[in-house]
Design a protein around this motif. Structure first.
Motif, PDB file in Angstrom:
ATOM      1  N   CYS A  18       0.548  14.976  30.544  1.00  0.00           N
ATOM      2  CA  CYS A  18       1.284  15.250  29.302  1.00  0.00           C
ATOM      3  C   CYS A  18       1.087  16.695  28.866  1.00  0.00           C
ATOM      4  N   TRP A  19      -0.123  17.202  28.984  1.00  0.00           N
ATOM      5  CA  TRP A  19      -0.375  18.595  28.617  1.00  0.00           C
ATOM      6  C   TRP A  19       0.412  19.534  29.530  1.00  0.00           C
ATOM      7  N   VAL A  22       4.226  20.450  28.890  1.00  0.00           N
ATOM      8  CA  VAL A  22       4.520  21.608  28.035  1.00  0.00           C
ATOM      9  C   VAL A  22       4.411  22.895  28.849  1.00  0.00           C
ATOM     10  N   VAL A  23       3.358  23.007  29.632  1.00  0.00           N
ATOM     11  CA  VAL A  23       3.170  24.190  30.471  1.00  0.00           C
ATOM     12  C   VAL A  23       4.315  24.314  31.479  1.00  0.00           C
ATOM     13  N   TYR A  25       7.330  23.165  31.190  1.00  0.00           N
ATOM     14  CA  TYR A  25       8.563  23.494  30.470  1.00  0.00           C
ATOM     15  C   TYR A  25       8.723  25.003  30.349  1.00  0.00           C
ATOM     16  N   PHE A  26       7.678  25.667  29.869  1.00  0.00           N
ATOM     17  CA  PHE A  26       7.760  27.113  29.686  1.00  0.00           C
ATOM     18  C   PHE A  26       7.747  27.863  31.014  1.00  0.00           C
ATOM     19  N   ALA A  68       9.338  20.823  33.370  1.00  0.00           N
ATOM     20  CA  ALA A  68       8.699  19.816  32.518  1.00  0.00           C
ATOM     21  C   ALA A  68       8.520  18.484  33.236  1.00  0.00           C
TER      22      ALA A  68
END
Length: 92
Positions: A18-19, A22-23, A25-26, A68
């Motif tokens: 889950c963490w 986010v990483v 995605y960017f 993501a």
């Protein structure tokens, strides 16, 4: 070997995944914008003022979505394999 219990698989790998969503995605978005710059240079288009590349929004959306999904999936898969390997090594 009485009394030895097999440890259940760790669920922490899903929290790590889950963490890294986010990483991913960017990271995927940044890679996609870099690709948009290359494609824009090959097409010889001039980006609008204050924008990094022509049509970068489409590249950004797709790259962010791919990042993501793929980065956490890869990390969860690798952690799952290492957890399975650990359990097999404990068996002997």
């Amino acid at each position: 070997m009485e009394g030895t219990r097999e440890r259940p698989p760790s669920r922490a790998r899903y929290l790590v995944g889950c963490w890294f969503a986010v990483v991913g995605y960017f990271a995927g978005g940044m890679i996609a914008v870099a690709l948009a710059k290359v494609v824009g240079q090959l097409r010889r288009c001039t980006p609008p003022k204050d924008f990094p590349a022509c049509d970068f929004e489409a590249f950004l959306r797709v790259g962010a979505a791919v990042g993501a999904i793929s980065l956490p999936a890869f990390i969860i898969w690798r952690l799952w394999r290492s957890d399975a390997d650990r359990r097999l090594s404990e068996r002997g």
